[in-house]
Design a protein around this motif. Sequence first.
Motif, PDB file in Angstrom:
ATOM      1  N   ILE A   1     -14.065 -17.386  49.847  1.00 14.31           N
ATOM      2  CA  ILE A   1     -14.728 -18.691  49.817  1.00 14.31           C
ATOM      3  C   ILE A   1     -14.410 -19.433  51.106  1.00 14.31           C
ATOM      4  CG2 ILE A   1     -14.856 -20.923  48.630  1.00 14.31           C
ATOM      5  CD1 ILE A   1     -13.987 -19.471  46.076  1.00 14.31           C
ATOM      6  N   GLU A   2     -15.428 -19.978  51.759  1.00 15.20           N
ATOM      7  CA  GLU A   2     -15.203 -20.800  52.948  1.00 15.20           C
ATOM      8  C   GLU A   2     -14.988 -22.238  52.492  1.00 15.20           C
ATOM      9  OE1 GLU A   2     -16.802 -21.312  57.517  1.00 15.20           O
ATOM     10  OE2 GLU A   2     -18.174 -20.571  55.983  1.00 15.20           O
ATOM     11  N   ALA A   3     -13.719 -22.605  52.320  1.00 20.98           N
ATOM     12  CA  ALA A   3     -13.377 -23.921  51.779  1.00 20.98           C
ATOM     13  C   ALA A   3     -13.796 -25.035  52.723  1.00 20.98           C
ATOM     14  CB  ALA A   3     -11.882 -24.002  51.493  1.00 20.98           C
ATOM     15  N   THR A   4     -13.527 -24.858  54.006  1.00 23.52           N
ATOM     16  CA  THR A   4     -13.955 -25.770  55.065  1.00 23.52           C
ATOM     17  C   THR A   4     -14.406 -24.893  56.227  1.00 23.52           C
ATOM     18  OG1 THR A   4     -11.691 -25.897  55.945  1.00 23.52           O
ATOM     19  CG2 THR A   4     -12.369 -27.631  54.401  1.00 23.52           C
ATOM     20  N   PRO A   5     -15.189 -25.418  57.153  1.00 21.37           N
ATOM     21  CA  PRO A   5     -15.663 -24.583  58.268  1.00 21.37           C
ATOM     22  C   PRO A   5     -14.513 -23.859  58.968  1.00 21.37           C
ATOM     23  CG  PRO A   5     -16.811 -26.679  58.267  1.00 21.37           C
ATOM     24  CD  PRO A   5     -15.749 -26.783  57.218  1.00 21.37           C
ATOM     25  N   GLY A   6     -14.580 -22.525  58.956  1.00 27.94           N
ATOM     26  CA  GLY A   6     -13.571 -21.718  59.627  1.00 27.94           C
ATOM     27  C   GLY A   6     -12.353 -21.397  58.788  1.00 27.94           C
ATOM     28  N   ARG A   7     -12.253 -21.969  57.582  1.00 24.44           N
ATOM     29  CA  ARG A   7     -11.105 -21.710  56.712  1.00 24.44           C
ATOM     30  C   ARG A   7     -11.580 -20.977  55.469  1.00 24.44           C
ATOM     31  NH1 ARG A   7      -6.044 -23.003  55.081  1.00 24.44           N
ATOM     32  NH2 ARG A   7      -5.716 -23.420  52.879  1.00 24.44           N
ATOM     33  N   HIS A   8     -11.131 -19.741  55.314  1.00 26.07           N
ATOM     34  CA  HIS A   8     -11.584 -18.879  54.217  1.00 26.07           C
ATOM     35  C   HIS A   8     -10.446 -18.623  53.238  1.00 26.07           C
ATOM     36  CE1 HIS A   8     -14.223 -18.055  57.686  1.00 26.07           C
ATOM     37  NE2 HIS A   8     -15.174 -17.888  56.777  1.00 26.07           N
ATOM     38  N   LEU A   9     -10.753 -18.736  51.956  1.00 21.96           N
ATOM     39  CA  LEU A   9      -9.758 -18.505  50.911  1.00 21.96           C
ATOM     40  C   LEU A   9      -9.997 -17.142  50.269  1.00 21.96           C
ATOM     41  CD1 LEU A   9      -9.667 -22.006  49.165  1.00 21.96           C
ATOM     42  CD2 LEU A   9      -8.261 -21.149  51.054  1.00 21.96           C
ATOM     43  N   PRO A  10      -8.935 -16.322  50.129  1.00 21.54           N
ATOM     44  CA  PRO A  10      -9.099 -14.997  49.530  1.00 21.54           C
ATOM     45  C   PRO A  10      -9.490 -15.092  48.064  1.00 21.54           C
ATOM     46  CG  PRO A  10      -6.973 -15.228  50.654  1.00 21.54           C
ATOM     47  CD  PRO A  10      -7.545 -16.597  50.512  1.00 21.54           C
ATOM     48  N   PRO A  11     -10.138 -14.065  47.544  1.00 26.96           N
ATOM     49  CA  PRO A  11     -10.395 -14.039  46.101  1.00 26.96           C
ATOM     50  C   PRO A  11      -9.082 -14.030  45.333  1.00 26.96           C
ATOM     51  CG  PRO A  11     -10.880 -11.912  47.116  1.00 26.96           C
ATOM     52  CD  PRO A  11     -10.642 -12.877  48.227  1.00 26.96           C
ATOM     53  N   GLN A  12      -9.084 -14.580  44.152  1.00 22.07           N
ATOM     54  CA  GLN A  12      -7.861 -14.750  43.384  1.00 22.07           C
ATOM     55  C   GLN A  12      -7.145 -13.435  43.139  1.00 22.07           C
ATOM     56  OE1 GLN A  12      -6.838 -17.855  42.829  1.00 22.07           O
ATOM     57  NE2 GLN A  12      -4.888 -17.034  42.078  1.00 22.07           N
ATOM     58  N   ARG A  13      -7.891 -12.361  43.031  1.00 20.18           N
ATOM     59  CA  ARG A  13      -7.249 -11.065  42.754  1.00 20.18           C
ATOM     60  C   ARG A  13      -6.356 -10.614  43.911  1.00 20.18           C
ATOM     61  NH1 ARG A  13     -12.415  -9.883  44.403  1.00 20.18           N
ATOM     62  NH2 ARG A  13     -12.657  -8.267  45.996  1.00 20.18           N
ATOM     63  N   LEU A  14      -6.638 -11.094  45.114  1.00 25.12           N
ATOM     64  CA  LEU A  14      -5.794 -10.741  46.255  1.00 25.12           C
ATOM     65  C   LEU A  14      -4.611 -11.670  46.401  1.00 25.12           C
ATOM     66  CD1 LEU A  14      -8.319  -9.734  49.068  1.00 25.12           C
ATOM     67  CD2 LEU A  14      -7.183  -8.302  47.356  1.00 25.12           C
ATOM     68  N   LEU A  15      -4.545 -12.687  45.578  1.00 24.33           N
ATOM     69  CA  LEU A  15      -3.432 -13.617  45.612  1.00 24.33           C
ATOM     70  C   LEU A  15      -2.434 -13.391  44.490  1.00 24.33           C
ATOM     71  CD1 LEU A  15      -5.306 -16.953  46.433  1.00 24.33           C
ATOM     72  CD2 LEU A  15      -4.040 -15.501  48.013  1.00 24.33           C
ATOM     73  N   GLY A  16      -2.914 -12.961  43.320  1.00 27.40           N
ATOM     74  CA  GLY A  16      -2.016 -12.891  42.176  1.00 27.40           C
ATOM     75  C   GLY A  16      -2.048 -11.615  41.368  1.00 27.40           C
ATOM     76  N   ASP A  17      -2.906 -10.670  41.726  1.00 29.79           N
ATOM     77  CA  ASP A  17      -2.999  -9.419  40.972  1.00 29.79           C
ATOM     78  C   ASP A  17      -2.306  -8.324  41.776  1.00 29.79           C
ATOM     79  OD1 ASP A  17      -3.874  -6.897  39.922  1.00 29.79           O
ATOM     80  OD2 ASP A  17      -5.500  -7.927  38.892  1.00 29.79           O
ATOM     81  N   GLU A  18      -1.103  -7.927  41.355  1.00 28.72           N
ATOM     82  CA  GLU A  18      -0.325  -6.970  42.132  1.00 28.72           C
ATOM     83  C   GLU A  18      -1.006  -5.605  42.216  1.00 28.72           C
ATOM     84  OE1 GLU A  18       3.717  -6.804  40.870  1.00 28.72           O
ATOM     85  OE2 GLU A  18       4.146  -8.882  41.453  1.00 28.72           O
ATOM     86  N   GLN A  19      -1.713  -5.215  41.175  1.00 28.18           N
ATOM     87  CA  GLN A  19      -2.398  -3.927  41.222  1.00 28.18           C
ATOM     88  C   GLN A  19      -3.490  -3.929  42.286  1.00 28.18           C
ATOM     89  OE1 GLN A  19      -3.823  -2.435  37.463  1.00 28.18           O
ATOM     90  NE2 GLN A  19      -5.070  -0.834  38.402  1.00 28.18           N
ATOM     91  N   GLN A  20      -4.267  -5.034  42.324  1.00 24.05           N
ATOM     92  CA  GLN A  20      -5.313  -5.142  43.336  1.00 24.05           C
ATOM     93  C   GLN A  20      -4.707  -5.218  44.741  1.00 24.05           C
ATOM     94  OE1 GLN A  20      -8.818  -5.389  42.960  1.00 24.05           O
ATOM     95  NE2 GLN A  20      -8.505  -4.720  40.857  1.00 24.05           N
ATOM     96  N   GLN A  21      -3.621  -5.946  44.858  1.00 24.50           N
ATOM     97  CA  GLN A  21      -2.951  -6.034  46.154  1.00 24.50           C
ATOM     98  C   GLN A  21      -2.439  -4.664  46.589  1.00 24.50           C
ATOM     99  OE1 GLN A  21       0.135  -8.988  45.580  1.00 24.50           O
ATOM    100  NE2 GLN A  21      -1.120 -10.607  46.466  1.00 24.50           N
ATOM    101  N   ALA A  22      -1.844  -3.934  45.659  1.00 27.29           N
ATOM    102  CA  ALA A  22      -1.294  -2.614  45.981  1.00 27.29           C
ATOM    103  C   ALA A  22      -2.395  -1.668  46.443  1.00 27.29           C
ATOM    104  CB  ALA A  22      -0.558  -2.040  44.774  1.00 27.29           C
TER     105      ALA A  22
END
Length: 455
Positions: free
Chosen positions: A246-267
């Motif tokens: 998600i582009e929260a503000t111009p030039g600033r992108h937020l990762p999908p939630q699964r890349l922030l809190g899902d260890e399996q997805q991160q792994a």
Amino acid sequence: MSTLFTPDSHRLALNVDATVVKGGRGVGKTFWFRSLLDDRLRMVASREYRIDRLTRVTVHPGYGADNAPERYPGPAELRSLVDGGAAPWDLWNTVLLTALGVPDLVGMSSWKTRIQWVREHPAERDRIIAEADRRAGDQETLLLILFDALEHLHRDRRQADQLVAGILQLALEMRLSTRNIRFKIFIRPDMFDGALLAFSDASKLTANAANLKWSPSNLYGLLFHYLGNNDSPFAARFRAETPSWIEATPGRHLPPQRLLGDEQQQAELFTAIAGPYMGANFRKGHTYTWLPNHLMDGAEQVSPRSFLSALTKAVEETTAQYAAHDYAIHHEGIRRGVQAASATRVGEIKEDLPWVQVAIEPLAGQQVPIEESHVISLWSQHHLTEALQQQASYVVEDEKVRTGPRYPDRYPALIEELIELGVMRRRRDGRIDLPDVYRIAFSIGRKGGVPKVVS
């Protein structure tokens, strides 16, 4: 602003009612200190942490690493003031009143003169604070005074403890006697504990204290956030490979939630970057868990600085030695990254707490885990008490400096202090261990572990 990362575990630290924010070196104390002082970054934090009150604050620095002599005395002037007899209570009251914009103080060029004025006008001081509190209430705002870099307050640890105690004492008074003036104090845990000895009532501030901690998922979330916001064409490619940013503000992108809190997805994503294993198969360890596990201190904490430093070194080693590797990061590069991070971390603790090096050096060449009795025996052979006492009182630039552990002559208590600092840890069988992030650079071995650094 695009790289500002807001881990969920840090939300409490930014709450205006969290007076004390504890954290070791490299965990983000100065980062948040500076972010709260920056209007744009503070608004980003307010929005992403959903802390609306951060939009209605007036922020002032009470002390920090940046040179701001109009706001607070610098380290040299501060030492001169303290050594000249200035009481911490008077000094920090002067800093507070200066932040409140008292004309009589703002017009003075000397902190010594300012402190003298405050000492001679106690009733005026109370009136000014009460008036500032009332005015802030009428304007529906809050005055927030920030403190950071407290390890630079004074070379003499006892003096530093007194200065920190003075900050905590004034912070407690503001919390109890005003509605709209608050302090936020970013501090190392060992410095807070030392100040407690000088001002026991500081324990009343622990009920709302926050700790800057990083879980493995936070660390990998930081990595992916940086990759997706890097100032290069590869950032857009990385976001395309991991959709739902998600582009929260111009030039600033937020990762999908699964890349922030899902260890399996991160792994799974880190496996695509560094491969699944730290060698030929799973017996060597999984890359996703191996890296943070080998960077943890004795309190099972990893600083993001160590984490990113290790990965930077891993990429450099892969590029230089394993350019034909199937993955962007080679597992041997990760091992060398941990060695480099260990050297950096040990360098930091030598700077922050020089006595730790004195205590650990007699263990060089040993293997952990190690019996506590053997540690004490080695310390006795090396006459550690005498070495610590000499190190605890030495001269730098014609100034007598005092530093060191609380109990240099009580070895079991010394072990407990090193455990509190995260340099040591006690295993279930009672033996003493050193986490790899310290063990490696201190040249202490472990059977089957990451090799120690050989100089």
